[in-house]
Each structure stands twice: as structure tokens, then as C-alpha cells.
Design a protein around this motif. Structure first.
Motif, mmCIF file in Angstrom:
data_model
loop_
_atom_site.group_PDB
_atom_site.id
_atom_site.type_symbol
_atom_site.label_atom_id
_atom_site.label_comp_id
_atom_site.label_asym_id
_atom_site.label_seq_id
_atom_site.Cartn_x
_atom_site.Cartn_y
_atom_site.Cartn_z
ATOM 1 N N ILE A 310 28.727 43.623 50.528
ATOM 2 C CA ILE A 310 28.640 44.787 49.660
ATOM 3 C C ILE A 310 27.203 44.909 49.158
ATOM 4 O O ILE A 310 26.648 43.971 48.591
ATOM 5 N N VAL A 311 26.598 46.084 49.355
ATOM 6 C CA VAL A 311 25.214 46.325 48.932
ATOM 7 C C VAL A 311 25.174 47.119 47.629
ATOM 8 O O VAL A 311 24.389 46.811 46.724
ATOM 9 N N GLU A 312 26.021 48.133 47.514
ATOM 10 C CA GLU A 312 26.021 48.985 46.320
ATOM 11 C C GLU A 312 27.423 49.528 46.093
ATOM 12 O O GLU A 312 28.048 50.077 47.018
ATOM 13 N N ARG A 313 27.908 49.364 44.858
ATOM 14 C CA ARG A 313 29.240 49.872 44.528
ATOM 15 C C ARG A 313 29.333 50.148 43.034
ATOM 16 O O ARG A 313 28.817 49.376 42.217
ATOM 17 N N THR A 314 29.956 51.258 42.658
ATOM 18 C CA THR A 314 30.138 51.642 41.263
ATOM 19 C C THR A 314 31.593 52.027 41.044
ATOM 20 O O THR A 314 32.171 52.751 41.870
ATOM 21 N N ASN A 315 32.177 51.548 39.933
ATOM 22 C CA ASN A 315 33.565 51.921 39.637
ATOM 23 C C ASN A 315 33.632 53.274 38.945
ATOM 24 O O ASN A 315 32.641 53.787 38.425
ATOM 25 N N HIS A 316 34.820 53.880 38.926
ATOM 26 C CA HIS A 316 35.041 55.118 38.196
ATOM 27 C C HIS A 316 34.951 54.852 36.691
ATOM 28 O O HIS A 316 34.944 53.704 36.242
ATOM 29 N N SER A 317 34.907 55.928 35.925
ATOM 30 C CA SER A 317 34.859 55.758 34.459
ATOM 31 C C SER A 317 36.212 55.412 33.880
ATOM 32 O O SER A 317 36.302 54.847 32.787
ATOM 33 N N ILE A 318 37.283 55.725 34.595
ATOM 34 C CA ILE A 318 38.638 55.348 34.174
ATOM 35 C C ILE A 318 39.349 54.752 35.376
ATOM 36 O O ILE A 318 39.000 55.053 36.527
ATOM 37 N N PRO A 319 40.360 53.888 35.158
ATOM 38 C CA PRO A 319 41.094 53.321 36.293
ATOM 39 C C PRO A 319 41.792 54.410 37.095
ATOM 40 O O PRO A 319 42.191 55.447 36.562
ATOM 41 N N ILE A 325 43.372 47.820 39.813
ATOM 42 C CA ILE A 325 42.239 47.995 38.914
ATOM 43 C C ILE A 325 41.074 47.099 39.335
ATOM 44 O O ILE A 325 41.262 45.949 39.755
ATOM 45 N N GLY A 326 39.865 47.640 39.272
ATOM 46 C CA GLY A 326 38.681 46.876 39.643
ATOM 47 C C GLY A 326 38.353 46.906 41.117
ATOM 48 O O GLY A 326 37.415 46.236 41.564
ATOM 49 N N ARG A 327 39.101 47.710 41.896
ATOM 50 C CA ARG A 327 38.862 47.746 43.344
ATOM 51 C C ARG A 327 38.565 49.171 43.836
ATOM 52 O O ARG A 327 38.807 49.503 44.980
ATOM 53 N N ASP A 328 38.036 50.000 42.968
ATOM 54 C CA ASP A 328 37.685 51.364 43.338
ATOM 55 C C ASP A 328 36.168 51.475 43.540
ATOM 56 O O ASP A 328 35.404 50.621 43.095
ATOM 57 N N ALA A 329 35.758 52.540 44.214
ATOM 58 C CA ALA A 329 34.328 52.790 44.460
ATOM 59 C C ALA A 329 34.093 54.292 44.395
ATOM 60 O O ALA A 329 34.505 55.035 45.291
ATOM 61 N N THR A 330 33.466 54.735 43.326
ATOM 62 C CA THR A 330 33.194 56.162 43.174
ATOM 63 C C THR A 330 31.895 56.537 43.866
ATOM 64 O O THR A 330 31.006 55.694 44.062
#
Length: 460
Positions: A310-319, A325-330
Motif C-alpha cells: 500500500i502506497v497511499e490510502r485515506t479513509n472516509h470521514s464516516i464509516p 470498519i477501517g478497511r475503506d479507501a476514499t
């Protein structure tokens, strides 16, 4: 003057007099013509443009083009075909050819003008520039000569229903030499030769040979992930399909970094996306490309399970609901991206498709890098929402209305456990996720009975 000196002067004077007489004769016998007309003796191939003005010459050149566009015959061994030249974009640049004819004897040094006028007096036959659309020529000839050509076939990967991988062999092809045919066509047209043109066939190698595809090393499924969606949300479902199609068939070279945004591109109407709900500032609002984040999230989990970097990943602002939970990528085009690296020594191949309200993403690679992978995530801290009371004079005193429902926030940790032959070989901490709490907003009524004011009244 002595006899010797007389002979000497005569030696120089006689050639000069002869030259003057010759030039005078030529000038008297050459027509200079009006400045707005082509000199006599100027031809375009066999088309006589003498004394024509610009408009007359343009019409004449157009007629020449129509004459040149008559069908010609192609042959190969004992077979023949008719080639309609009007279908291959044959044309003359009439304006350029007329200008070239009108410029003869009118520009350059005096000597050049004299030479060109002398040539025109004897007759100048210009050769036009003939334009042929090579792509159209190739298309028309391929349709006509289907019986003698064999298109090359690229080797490729075949993914079977059981996710096994095979290499589809490629082979060389046999095609008409279009470049030579184009040259022969132009040559014959300029020469006025209407004899059948003999086709030449050439062998064409496939774009990807069987050996090249085998060398990619793709022979097994490394990892896959699927998520479900509501088909009743038509626009969102459509956007998911568009983004999934952009990923499908993607090949990734060894150690290459893949950018989701680069592959999928901008989410716009021009790219085929529709307006659907997206998360902005902790709220769902309609915007173009709603649903694309489900594709990036599904890809993120497939990448995790394929043991890729994984090089770059950001989660959503809400689940979100379709992954733990914790496995999303916006993703947001030109702002927030998801990137990963092919950290293997072989190529990767991505299969991405929608079926039965489910998005599937599968990553294939080399079996040397096949591992058993488990991804876990858990909540480390919970952030309780605050309750915010807002006075509202449009509501009766004593009444309360929930304007925004509160939602807790979380700090979430995640890890990837990699195993081989049932033994843990690596435990990797994954990017953490922070989901902010959303405050609960309550509107408290302040208006006395019979004195409820509308918002318009308040603004006035």
C-alpha cells in the motif's frame, strides 16, 4: 584601329549581339499574360490551365480530381477487386495547386522569372500532390481482400470460471502492404496508368507474442474481494459499473505504482458518470461519480489480500457499511488518491466486473508470490458526539426537533497477517483510520403560542 584589335573586339561583340537577339526573340515570342491569369503553356498533368483565372482554374482542378477518383482495379494472382477511390479520401489541394500554377514566372529574381517563362513557352506539366487517407485505404482494402488476408492475433490471458489462468496463443498475420499500394496508386494516377495494380502481401507480427505473455508470469489468483450494492440506486450502480470497467483488464508491470485516479480518470459527465450520493463533510450529498469510492474500497481490500504494498490510502470521514470498519479507501479526483505497488517480480492482471448486485475485483499474478492473508481491524477509541442546542423561533416554545442525528467517531487500527504453509511469516500494521464524531443538533422552539414566525418573516 589595327586589324588585330578589330578582330579582338569582334570576338567579344558578336556573341553579345547574338545573345541580345536571342533574348529579344524569346521575349517577343513568350506571352507574359495578365497578372491575374496563369501563363500560357502551364499544365497540371494533362490539364491545360493556360490563361485561366483563379476561379476557372479551381473548377478545372476539381474536375481533374473527379477524373482521378474513378475506380481502379486491384489484383492478386488470379483474383481481382474494384477499389473505389472516392472511399479512400483521395483529393487534391485545389487552392495550393492553382496558386502554384499562378506563381510560375511571377516571383523570384528576374533571371528565375525569365527561365520559368521560357519553360512555360515550351510547356510546363506540373505534377499535383495527391492525398490519400491511409487509414481509409487500409480499411477498404481489408474489406475487399478478406479472402487472402489473415489478421494477426495477439496472445493474451484467459481467466477461466474457476479462476485458473491460461495463455491464449498469438500468431502472425498476412496483410496487404498498404504503404506500397498507396505509392503504386499515386504513381499510376500521375502517369495516367489505369492498368490493374498487383497487391503485395506482407507478414505482420502480433502486438503481443505467446512468448511475451508467458514471460509476464501471470499464472494464479493472488487475491480477490467483493462488495454488494443496492441496485435500486440506479445512478450509483451505473457509476460503479463505469469505474469497474476502467480497471478491468489492467496489466501492471513489476514494481509499478498504480494510481486509482490515473486509471479511472475524472468523474464527470464527459467520462460517463452520473450524479449520486457521496460523503462530503460527514454528510451524504449528490455529486458526479457517487459510488466510485466503493470501487476503490473493493480494490483496496483485494490489494491487501494479494499481499501487495500500500502506497497511499485515506479513509472516509464516516464509516461505510459495505466493508468492515477501517478497511475503506476514499478517492477524490485530483485531491485524494489510492495507490499501491506491484512489489513482485512479475506482472499483475486485474479482473473487475459487476454481477448480481455485487462488485468483484480479482488480482492475478505469479504463484511464487501466492500467500494466505488475513486482514483484521478493530476500534481502539470511540468519540462520543456532542449535543448542540439551537434556538428556533419557527418552532413552538417547549418543542424540540432533531435537526441532525449524532454519530460517534472512532479511531480504528488494522493489520495484515501473512502466512505461508500455515505459518505466520509477517504481521504488518496497516494505515489507521480516524472517523470524526458527528454532533447531534437539536432545534429548540422559542416561539410563544400564536407568534410563530416564518424564516421569511425573520429575514425581513
Amino acid at each position: 584601329m589595327t586589324k588585330h584589335r578589330f578582330k579582338k573586339h569582334t570576338f567579344f561583340i558578336l556573341p553579345l549581339v547574338t545573345l541580345v537577339i536571342l533574348v529579344s526573340y524569346l521575349i517577343l515570342n513568350m506571352s507574359f499574360g495578365p497578372a491575374n491569369k496563369i501563363l500560357p503553356g502551364v499544365y497540371l498533368m494533362d490539364l491545360n490551365l493556360s490563361n485561366m483565372d483563379r476561379h476557372q482554374a479551381l473548377r478545372a482542378v476539381q474536375q481533374l480530381q473527379n477524373r482521378l477518383s474513378q475506380p481502379v482495379t486491384l489484383k492478386y494472382q488470379d483474383m481481382q477487386w474494384t477499389l473505389p477511390l472516392k472511399r479512400i479520401g483521395l483529393k487534391l489541394d485545389a487552392r495550393a495547386e492553382v496558386q502554384r500554377a499562378m506563381d510560375i514566372g511571377r516571383y523570384g529574381s528576374p533571371w528565375r522569372k525569365f527561365v520559368e517563362r521560357r519553360q512555360a513557352h515550351r510547356g510546363i506539366h506540373l505534377k499535383p500532390q495527391i492525398y490519400i487517407d491511409t487509414n481509409l485505404l487500409e480499411q477498404v482494402v481489408a474489406e475487399a481482400t478478406e479472402a487472402i488476408i489473415l489478421p494477426p492475433r495477439d496472445a493474451g490471458l484467459v481467466i477461466n470460471a474457476d479462476d485458473s489462468v491460461e495463455v491464449s496463443p498469438g500468431h502472425a498475420g498476412r496483410l496487404v502492404d498498404v504503404d506500397k499500394l498507396r505509392q503504386d496508386l499515386i504513381h499510376n494516377l500521375l502517369q495516367g496508368n489505369r492498368e490493374p495494380i498487383e497487391l503485395k502481401l506482407i507478414e505482420v507480427a502480433p502486438g503481443h507474442s505467446t512468448e511475451e505473455v508467458k514471460a509476464m508470469g501471470v499464472d494464479t489468483l493472488l487475491g480477490s474481494y467483493s462488495t454488494h450494492f443496492d441496485p435500486n440506486m440506479v445512478n450509483r450502480t451505473y457509476n460503479i459499473s463505469v469505474a469497474a470497467a476502467a480497471l478491468d483488464g489492467l496489466t501492471i508491470s513489476p514494481h509499478e505504482v498504480v494510481s486509482f485516479n490515473d486509471v479511472v480518470g475524472p468523474r464527470s459527465t464527459e467520462a460517463g458518470y452520473k450524479s449520486a450520493p457521496v460523503i462530503i463533510n460527514n454528510e451524504l450529498v449528490d455529486d458526479f461519480g457517487g459510488g466510485v469510492c466503493q470501487v476503490s474500497t473493493t480494490l483496496y481490500n483485494a490489494v491487501l489480500l494479494s499481499n501487495l504494498e500500500i502506497v497511499e490510502r485515506t479513509n472516509h470521514s464516516i464509516p461505510i457499511q459495505y466493508v468492515p470498519i477501517g478497511r475503506d479507501a476514499t478517492v477524490v479526483f485530483d485531491a485524494v488518491d489510492f495507490k499501491f505497488r506491484n512489489n513482485t517480480d512479475y506482472w499483475l492482471y486485474i479482473q473487475s466486473y459487476v454481477s448480481d448486485n455485487t462488485l468483484y475485483i480479482k488480482i492475478f499474478g505469479n504463484s511464487r508470490y501466492k500467500r494466505e492473508v488475513v486482514v483484521r481491524s478493530w476500534i481502539e477509541e470511540t468519540y462520543n458526539p456532542e449535543t448542540v442546542i439551537e434556538k428556533d423561533y419557527s418552532i413552538k416554545a417547549g418543542d424540540r426537533v432533531v435537526k441532525q442525528k449524532g454519530m460517534p467517531g472512532y479511531r480504528v487500527a488494522a493489520e495484515r497477517v501473512v502466512m505461508q504453509d500455515g505459518r505466520v511469516i509477517k504481521t504488518e500494521k496497516l494505515p489507521s483510520s480516524i472517523y470524526k464524531a458527528r454532533n447531534e443538533i437539536i432545534s429548540e422552539g422559542m416561539a410563544e403560542p400564536g407568534a410563530i414566525l416564518s424564516n421569511q418573516d425573520l429575514n425581513e
